[in-house]
Design a protein around this motif. Structure first.
Motif, short mmCIF file in Angstrom:
data_model
loop_
_atom_site.label_atom_id
_atom_site.label_comp_id
_atom_site.label_asym_id
_atom_site.label_seq_id
_atom_site.Cartn_x
_atom_site.Cartn_y
_atom_site.Cartn_z
N ARG A 284 0.81 -1.22 0.00
CA ARG A 284 0.00 0.00 0.00
C ARG A 284 0.84 1.28 0.00
NH1 ARG A 284 -3.29 -2.64 4.11
NH2 ARG A 284 -5.15 -3.48 3.16
N PHE A 285 2.11 1.15 0.23
CA PHE A 285 2.98 2.33 0.27
C PHE A 285 3.32 2.71 -1.16
CE2 PHE A 285 5.77 5.39 1.66
CZ PHE A 285 7.12 5.11 1.59
N VAL A 286 2.85 3.88 -1.63
CA VAL A 286 2.89 4.17 -3.07
C VAL A 286 4.23 4.74 -3.55
CG1 VAL A 286 0.43 4.52 -3.31
CG2 VAL A 286 1.85 6.46 -2.75
N ASP A 287 5.02 5.33 -2.67
CA ASP A 287 6.24 5.97 -3.14
C ASP A 287 7.20 5.05 -3.92
OD1 ASP A 287 5.58 7.92 -0.58
OD2 ASP A 287 6.60 8.93 -2.23
N PRO A 288 7.38 3.79 -3.50
CA PRO A 288 8.28 2.93 -4.29
C PRO A 288 7.85 2.77 -5.74
CG PRO A 288 7.84 1.92 -2.18
CD PRO A 288 6.93 3.10 -2.28
N TYR A 289 6.53 2.79 -5.99
CA TYR A 289 6.08 2.62 -7.37
C TYR A 289 6.51 3.81 -8.22
CZ TYR A 289 3.22 -0.85 -5.02
OH TYR A 289 2.79 -1.90 -4.24
N TYR A 290 6.39 5.01 -7.65
CA TYR A 290 6.83 6.20 -8.39
C TYR A 290 8.34 6.15 -8.64
CZ TYR A 290 2.39 8.69 -7.67
OH TYR A 290 1.07 9.09 -7.70
N ILE B 222 15.82 1.97 -18.75
CA ILE B 222 17.10 1.26 -18.88
C ILE B 222 17.03 0.27 -20.04
CG2 ILE B 222 18.75 -0.26 -17.73
CD1 ILE B 222 17.84 1.01 -15.07
N SER B 223 15.98 -0.56 -20.05
CA SER B 223 15.82 -1.55 -21.12
C SER B 223 14.40 -2.09 -21.06
CB SER B 223 16.82 -2.70 -20.95
OG SER B 223 16.43 -3.53 -19.87
N PRO B 224 13.93 -2.71 -22.16
CA PRO B 224 12.59 -3.30 -22.12
C PRO B 224 12.43 -4.35 -21.02
CG PRO B 224 13.37 -3.17 -24.37
CD PRO B 224 14.52 -2.80 -23.50
N GLU B 225 13.51 -5.05 -20.70
CA GLU B 225 13.43 -6.06 -19.63
C GLU B 225 13.14 -5.40 -18.29
OE1 GLU B 225 15.06 -7.60 -23.04
OE2 GLU B 225 16.07 -6.05 -21.87
N TYR B 226 13.80 -4.26 -18.03
CA TYR B 226 13.54 -3.56 -16.76
C TYR B 226 12.20 -2.85 -16.78
CZ TYR B 226 18.15 -4.75 -15.11
OH TYR B 226 19.25 -5.46 -14.68
N ALA B 227 11.73 -2.48 -17.97
CA ALA B 227 10.37 -1.94 -18.06
C ALA B 227 9.37 -3.02 -17.69
CB ALA B 227 10.10 -1.45 -19.48
N ALA B 228 9.64 -4.26 -18.13
CA ALA B 228 8.76 -5.38 -17.78
C ALA B 228 8.80 -5.64 -16.28
CB ALA B 228 9.19 -6.63 -18.54
N GLN B 229 10.00 -5.52 -15.69
CA GLN B 229 10.10 -5.70 -14.22
C GLN B 229 9.36 -4.59 -13.50
OE1 GLN B 229 14.53 -6.69 -13.58
NE2 GLN B 229 13.51 -7.57 -11.83
N ALA B 230 9.47 -3.37 -14.01
CA ALA B 230 8.75 -2.25 -13.39
C ALA B 230 7.25 -2.52 -13.44
CB ALA B 230 9.08 -0.94 -14.11
N ASN B 231 6.78 -3.08 -14.56
CA ASN B 231 5.35 -3.38 -14.68
C ASN B 231 4.92 -4.47 -13.70
OD1 ASN B 231 4.92 -1.42 -16.53
ND2 ASN B 231 4.23 -2.77 -18.18
N THR B 232 5.80 -5.42 -13.44
CA THR B 232 5.49 -6.46 -12.45
C THR B 232 5.32 -5.81 -11.06
OG1 THR B 232 6.84 -8.00 -13.69
CG2 THR B 232 6.27 -8.64 -11.45
N ILE B 233 6.21 -4.87 -10.77
CA ILE B 233 6.13 -4.16 -9.49
C ILE B 233 4.86 -3.30 -9.45
CG2 ILE B 233 7.24 -2.33 -8.11
CD1 ILE B 233 9.95 -3.49 -9.23
#
Lengths: 270, 271
Positions: free
Chosen positions: A93-99, A108-119
């Motif tokens: 529920r803590f929103v700051d890490p998502y930002y 950085i790369s599409p792979e890290y974009a995919a990881q960001a989307n998982t998060i």
């Protein structure tokens, strides 16, 4: 007397060692340690697990803020992503890490974009009222991962919510068309047109619908070509004159991009 | 019954007065207050969710102070230390062993209550100050009801741990042994829900999930009394029936553990 002298000497050596230590530390590269696995932290921290997640966030933020210029993101991205993964799992529920994850990983790369989307998916589930998180995910699909169709799905789901801005549905339709889903995009636009009251916006949707209709006619002509010949046409020009009288002009808003067997409708660069 | 209650309250008063005059406890309170005041600096590291981070910080400091109180002062008071001979001195009076258990629990419970009230009050002021400093964009919502509920939840957790410490003090000699057992109990209680969650995602035909479920009655899930997330959150609040059920569980748990402790002390040879 000897004891005092020994103590004074120890104190001096201590000061010297400390000064050298500080000088070395000043030149050392910033380092972000991997976070302990979530399950271990949940057991060890117990009631403090939320504060543990917030401390991890502060550590990651201080690390990113202290990076000198020229440091390759690939050198720390994996550890950073792991930290974000742990802190969001500890405290979804803590929103700051998502930002912070959005601002530091996807580029950085599409792979890290995919990881960001998982998060981000974790945040979308925990705090569904935060519309910015699915917007981030949709943007990552579109801009960093070049998956406009997936972006359209995310934006379309967002557009269903009562508090969502009205332009999201149109964006979902445009991105669906960019991904090759002309029929899905048209359906979305029809729904938007039916519920819109503003005349200027209705006019815009109507223009987009006309472009979609023309593109669908072209797409159906390519499907017929493929049915007759067994393979899709190499270019849209081959459809004229047997399947189309001419390639329709879509105006200034859109243009067709033919990548056999997919016909995409993209925003015009004119 | 009335005489028994009077003896229990007398012992409780002794425990409270003893605690209030201890410099270590005064130091703990001052340290906790200083840490809570540190919340005014901590929120500077949080860009957006300031309300959530600040309330978590304040409540966690209060919980940590109670944790230190339990594992250092309470263990020290209740442990059956041969050198101290406190237990023998008290039981030389017309005080039954069961009354000793209840009196000690009550006295330490009052100290915990005073500690949580003080830290909760100061924490409330600090949170209001932070809310005024940052504005509604970063600290939109603060629920007084859930803040008080969180404090009561912390107190309930601490009472449960206190009851277990008193039970362990009756079972074994030595404050260090009691400390180790109490810490083990705490970590098992913290870890059991994590293990149960991970097993729930796997298909298992063994009796392990049922065993762990049974063990949860002995090593309770303290997370059920954690109401911190709702202090600053409007959506998806817990059902009041579940909240009441969890508190009822903690009261019954304390009653059962104290009953067992009374039985243990009654049968234990003091020599």
């Amino acid at each position: 007397m000897l004891a005092r002298g020994l103590f004074a000497l120890t104190l001096c050596v201590f000061g010297l060692v400390f000064a050298v230590q500080e000088k070395i530390a000043g030149h050392a590269e910033p380092y972000l340690a991997p976070a302990m696995p979530t399950q271990i932290q949940r057991v060890a921290l117990g009631y403090m697990q939320q504060l543990g997640a917030e401390m991890l966030f502060v550590r990651a933020a201080v690390f990113l803020g202290g990076l000198p210029a020229g440091v390759a993101p690939e050198s720390y991205a994996a550890t950073l992503a792991q930290n974000f993964d742990v802190m969001t799992e500890l405290y979804p529920r803590f929103v700051d890490p998502y930002y912070l994850a959005q601002s530091s990983l996807p580029h950085i790369s599409p792979e890290y974009a995919a990881q960001a989307n998982t998060i981000l998916a974790r945040g979308m589930k925990a705090v569904p009222e935060h519309l910015i998180l699915p917007f981030f995910a949709g943007f990552n699909y579109f801009h960093y991962m070049e998956q406009p169709q997936k972006a359209a799905e995310v934006f379309f789901e967002m557009a269903q919510r009562p508090e969502a801005p009205t332009w999201l549905g149109h964006l979902a339709a445009v991105l669906a068309a960019q991904g090759g889903n002309l029929y899905g995009g048209r359906l979305t636009l029809e729904a938007m047109l039916a519920s819109e009251e503003d005349e200027i916006v209705r006019e815009r949707y109507q223009r987009s619908l006309e472009a979609f209709d023309k593109a669908i006619v072209v797409f159906e002509a390519t499907s017929q070509f493929e049915k007759d010949h067994g393979y899709p046409p190499d270019s849209l020009g081959l459809l004229v004159p047997n399947y189309l009288q001419n390639i329709p002009d879509l105006g200034t808003d859109f243009e067709m991009v033919w990548e056999p067997p997919t016909l995409r409708l993209v925003r015009s660069k004119k | 019954m009335r005489l028994s209650l009077r003896r229990i309250s007398s012992l409780a008063r002794i425990v409270v007065l003893d605690g209030l005059r201890r410099h270590a406890l005064i130091g703990l309170v001052l340290l906790a207050l200083a840490c809570e005041t540190g919340g005014l600096f901590f929120f500077g590291f949080i860009p957006r969710d300031i309300g959530r981070a600040s309330s978590d910080f304040i409540l966690t400091v209060g919980w940590l102070a109670g944790f230190i109180f339990l594992f250092f002062h309470a263990v020290h008071v209740t442990a059956w230390d041969e050198e101290k001979r406190v237990l023998h001195t008290l039981l030389a009076r017309p005080l039954s062993r069961g009354e000793y258990v209840l009196g000690t629990f009550s006295g330490l419970g009052v100290l915990l209550l005073l500690l949580n009230m003080l830290l909760g009050g100061i924490g409330w002021l600090i949170l209001h100050l932070i809310q005024r400093m940052v504005g509604s964009n970063f600290f939109a919502y603060f629920s007084h009801g859930y803040y008080v509920l969180s404090l009561v939840g912390i107190l309930a957790i601490q009472f449960m741990i206190l009851a277990v410490i008193i039970l362990f003090s009756g079972l074994v000699r030595g404050s260090f042994t009691v400390l180790l057992l109490a810490l083990s109990y705490y970590f098992i209680s913290s870890g059991l829900p994590v293990v149960r969650e991970s097993l729930a995602t796997q298909e298992s035909a063994s009796f392990l999930p049922q065993l762990l479920q049974g063990l949860s009655a002995v090593f309770p899930n303290f997370g059920r009394l954690d109401f911190k997330p709702w202090v600053v959150q409007v959506a998806s609040t817990p059902e009041w029936f579940h909240v009441a059920l969890n508190f009822l569980f903690s009261i019954l748990y304390c009653g059962i553990i104290l009953g067992l402790a009374c039985a243990v002390y009654h049968r234990r040879d003091l020599k």
